[in-house]
Design a protein around this motif. Structure first.
Motif, PDB file in Angstrom:
ATOM      1  N   SER A  14      43.047  35.952  43.804  1.00 42.46           N
ATOM      2  CA  SER A  14      43.961  37.101  43.762  1.00 42.46           C
ATOM      3  C   SER A  14      45.384  36.678  44.101  1.00 42.46           C
ATOM      4  CB  SER A  14      43.490  38.186  44.741  1.00 42.46           C
ATOM      5  OG  SER A  14      42.274  38.760  44.323  1.00 42.46           O
ATOM      6  N   HIS A  38      37.654  37.058  37.988  1.00 40.61           N
ATOM      7  CA  HIS A  38      39.083  37.043  38.295  1.00 40.61           C
ATOM      8  C   HIS A  38      39.899  36.311  37.233  1.00 40.61           C
ATOM      9  CE1 HIS A  38      37.855  38.546  42.214  1.00 40.61           C
ATOM     10  NE2 HIS A  38      39.119  38.765  42.491  1.00 40.61           N
ATOM     11  N   CYS A  59      48.154  38.559  49.656  1.00 47.83           N
ATOM     12  CA  CYS A  59      47.528  39.143  48.481  1.00 47.83           C
ATOM     13  C   CYS A  59      48.459  40.105  47.752  1.00 47.83           C
ATOM     14  CB  CYS A  59      46.233  39.855  48.864  1.00 47.83           C
ATOM     15  SG  CYS A  59      44.954  38.748  49.478  1.00 47.83           S
TER      16      CYS A  59
END
Length: 265
Positions: A33, A59, A5
């Protein structure tokens, strides 16, 4: 797994990352992500009933909705919506670490290959499994849109038919496969049914397979592919894989038995 991440410092424009989803609210946020470096991220959702679509939009993903018919059909439908030269398929329970992101970005700037096989780090119940056939576990996920499509007959473990040269990347995808043994068994149940349908379409009739299939699968996973080196995880995985080979042939037998010519009138 934490590095998956981490932020990347670049953006790739001639690539669309595609994520197929159905009720993936527990996984989709981390997946997306890890794809922030892609200029375009498309989520093709099979009408989820949880918060998957909401989270995907939060997102910044481009969300499209389409009823599910089969995995290859869904993937080919996604290809038809892509406008970029390159596509990168990532599953909702997978993560793209920065090292792989950099490698993918570089691969899309070269002309030597039209598609790339990518290794996978499979985490089962939180443990990285490096044997029993779960590593390197290559999948052709990155390819030129104009050069590839998914074989519609391969309903499980979808297969890309690539009209061009193939290369291999070094850095693995992170696959957070199953968090509990119950999850893994549920996954194998679904696999068994789909694989039975594939075998039926190919005309395979189960005979000695009920015994030979599971036995050979256990020996392949645990001995030849050294599942024993992953300790009890390797033993459990090999046993479960073998058992669901048996279940798959049971389903296959039921499909053949249900054919009209086999049903008494």
């Amino acid at each position: 797994m934490g590095s998956s991440c981490a932020r990347t410092w670049f953006r790739v424009s001639e690539l669309t990352a595609i994520v197929l989803t159905w009720n993936e609210e527990d996984y989709i946020a981390e997946c997306l992500s890890s794809l922030k470096w892609c200029e375009t991220v498309m989520v093709l959702d099979s009408l989820s009933t949880d918060r998957t679509v909401e989270i995907a939009r939060q997102h910044g993903a481009k969300v499209m909705l389409r009823p599910f018919s089969s995995f290859p059909d869904q993937r080919n439908a996604a290809l038809g919506l892509v406008e970029t030269d390159w596509v990168f398929f990532v599953d909702a329970d997978e993560r793209v670490p920065p090292q792989l992101a950099s490698e993918v970005a570089l691969a899309t700037t070269t002309t030597e290959f039209d598609g790339y096989w990518i290794p996978t780090h499979n985490y089962q119940m939180g443990k990285l499994i490096l044997h029993a056939g779960l590593y390197p576990d290559y999948h052709l996920r990155l390819f030129r849109k104009s050069k590839g499509h998914y074989d519609p007959a391969q309903k499980v473990h979808e297969y890309v038919r690539l009209d061009g040269a193939e290369g291999y990347l070094e850095n693995p995808l992170i696959h957070v496969s199953c968090r509990t043994w119950s999850d893994f068994i549920g996954h194998q149940k679904r696999w068994a049914r789909l694989k039975a349908e594939v075998h039926f379409d190919r005309g395979v009739k189960p005979t000695y397979h009920f015994i030979a299939g599971p036995t050979l699968e256990f020996l392949r996973r645990y001995i030849r592919l050294r599942g024993y080196r992953d300790g009890l995880h390797g033993l459990y995985l090999s046993c479960i894989f073998a058992y669901y080979y048996f279940v798959m042939y049971v389903h296959l037998g039921k499909i053949w038995a249900a054919r009209p010519e086999n049903i008494a009138t």
